[in-house]
Design an enzyme around this catalytic site. Structure first.
Site, PDB file in Angstrom:
ATOM      1  N   SER A 125       0.836  -1.205   0.000  1.00 49.82           N
ATOM      2  CA  SER A 125       0.000   0.000   0.000  1.00 49.82           C
ATOM      3  C   SER A 125       0.866   1.249   0.000  1.00 49.82           C
ATOM      4  O   SER A 125       1.969   1.256   0.561  1.00 49.82           O
ATOM      5  CB  SER A 125      -0.861  -0.025   1.256  1.00 49.82           C
ATOM      6  OG  SER A 125      -1.435   1.226   1.476  1.00 49.82           O
ATOM      7  N   TYR A 150      -2.038  -1.401  11.025  1.00 46.79           N
ATOM      8  CA  TYR A 150      -2.301  -1.936   9.678  1.00 46.79           C
ATOM      9  C   TYR A 150      -1.178  -1.519   8.725  1.00 46.79           C
ATOM     10  O   TYR A 150      -0.583  -2.352   8.038  1.00 46.79           O
ATOM     11  CB  TYR A 150      -3.657  -1.433   9.148  1.00 46.79           C
ATOM     12  CG  TYR A 150      -3.726  -1.499   7.633  1.00 46.79           C
ATOM     13  CD1 TYR A 150      -3.912  -2.716   6.989  1.00 46.79           C
ATOM     14  CD2 TYR A 150      -3.535  -0.347   6.860  1.00 46.79           C
ATOM     15  CE1 TYR A 150      -3.922  -2.782   5.608  1.00 46.79           C
ATOM     16  CE2 TYR A 150      -3.547  -0.408   5.482  1.00 46.79           C
ATOM     17  CZ  TYR A 150      -3.735  -1.622   4.855  1.00 46.79           C
ATOM     18  OH  TYR A 150      -3.724  -1.684   3.496  1.00 46.79           O
ATOM     19  N   LYS A 154       2.061  -3.700   6.567  1.00 46.96           N
ATOM     20  CA  LYS A 154       2.470  -3.646   5.154  1.00 46.96           C
ATOM     21  C   LYS A 154       3.975  -3.395   5.054  1.00 46.96           C
ATOM     22  O   LYS A 154       4.685  -4.023   4.265  1.00 46.96           O
ATOM     23  CB  LYS A 154       1.690  -2.572   4.392  1.00 46.96           C
ATOM     24  CG  LYS A 154       0.208  -2.873   4.247  1.00 46.96           C
ATOM     25  CD  LYS A 154      -0.040  -4.155   3.446  1.00 46.96           C
ATOM     26  CE  LYS A 154      -1.479  -4.602   3.412  1.00 46.96           C
ATOM     27  NZ  LYS A 154      -1.701  -5.941   2.904  1.00 46.96           N
TER      28      LYS A 154
END
Ligand code: UDP
Length: 339
Positions: A125, A150, A154
């Site tokens: 992302s 979160y 990544k």
């Protein structure tokens, strides 16, 4: 030649399965259905005429992942989508996020080595860039400290792949750093189905237009942007799905420059929240109630991709216009709500 798509019944996963099958790839999906529905398989079949193989289990379970590789011994490459993805929830449930997102990747990498599956494309992302100092962001733009657990999963997953590839020449990974995926398949048979109140902008817009939500809140209009609302690079989900197929082709044809690579996947254009809202109203000729409220904590002001490197190396470019994309999002919402 079979491709394993983890999280293949989810939003981006399902669109990617369709594009893989359209290109003649045989697909097996692994999904625990924690955030998707089994009926997605029917709709994939309606679009492509092919029902993908399906296994339901949790990839963070090592034994089950190992048993899967034993059973499916003809896998050439993996596309790994399966992960938790709600930014806000990740703050409350950080351990669950780290366990699920990191352990699943580690179990897959272990399986790749043990069962000679050489290639993986990973869902990363643009969150890894944080608020960049210079725009647009290229692949050379330094990563910044993640804003949420979160986002951190990544960044850590990217590091795990980089380090693992360094010591394992027979393993190849490509991380695709997505900007903001929106829209749905043109058939309106698959699309995004958020559970509960949507966190993301476009599902909130479509649900408001459909009458499920009273009013859209626009989070902040005092950013340093043209109209004061935040700017993002919104990429059509079908274009994004095609980027995965191209990444798989790159690996299978051994065109990689290194065994760990990463690419931005965006359009190269930034749209403000207000521009997007107005475009949605105009394209779909619908009413949409909205009001400006305070900023959402953790939001960045603006980001969009420089796609030059990805366009050149992958031979891929986003093709759909924002109008087509917003129209597909509305068509999907209407279909889901029976409007
Ligand atoms: N946004 C908004 N109202 C909403 C949801 C999102 O104004 O109900 C804004 C959000 O503040 C951000 C942009 O829309 O500037 C995109 O948000 P989204 O959550 O879709 O993606 P993000 O880039 O934050 O991951």
């Amino acid at each position: 030649m079979q491709i394993l798509v983890t999280g293949g019944t989810g939003y981006i996963g399902s669109h990617t399965v369709v594009e893989l099958q359209n290109q003649g790839y045989d697909v097996v999906i692994v999904d625990n259905l924690s955030n998707s529905q089994i009926e997605v398989l029917d709709n994939i079949e309606k679009i492509t005429g092919i029902r993908p193989a399906f296994e339901q289990f949790d990839l963070s379970e090592r034994d089950k992942t190992d048993a899967f590789f034993k059973k499916y011994n003809n896998i050439s490459a993996i596309i790994h989508f399966a992960a938790f993805k709600a930014v806000g929830e990740s703050v409350q449930k950080s351990l669950e996020y780290y366990r699920n997102n990191l352990v699943s990747l580690m179990n897959l990498l272990e399986g790749m080595k043990k069962y000679s599956v050489p290639h993986m494309v990973f869902s990363s992302s643009c969150t890894v860039y944080g608020q960049p100092d210079v725009l647009p962001v290229t692949e050379e733009t330094p990563r910044k400290e993640a804003e949420s657990p979160y986002g951190n999963t990544k960044a850590i997953c990217e590091d795990i792949m980089r380090d693992y590839c360094k010591s394992n020449e027979d393993i190849n990974c490509i991380a695709l750093r997505y900007f903001n995926p929106i829209g749905a398949h043109e058939t309106a048979l698959i699309g995004e189905l958020p559970v509960g109140v949507p966190n993301n902008l476009v599902p909130f817009i479509t649900q408001t237009a459909a009458g499920l939500r009273e009013e859209l809140s626009i989070f902040g209009d005092n950013y340093n942007t043209e109209d004061g609302t935040a700017v993002r690079d919104y990429i059509n989900v079908v274009d994004l799905a095609k980027a995965h197929v191209v990444a798989i082709d790159r690996m299978l044809k051994e065109k990689q420059k290194a065994n760990y690579e990463y690419f931005n996947v965006g359009t190269g254009e930034g749209y403000s929240v207000m521009q997007l809202v107005k475009a949605f109203i105009e394209v779909n000729k619908v009413d949409l109630k909205y009001k400006v409220v305070g900023r959402r904590s953790g939001d960045i002001e603006k980001i969009w991709a420089d796609t030059t490197y990805g366009n050149k190396e992958l031979g891929w470019k986003a093709e759909k216009t924002i109008e087509e994309t917003l129209s597909s999002a509305w068509k999907w919402e209407k279909k889901v709500r029976g409007l």
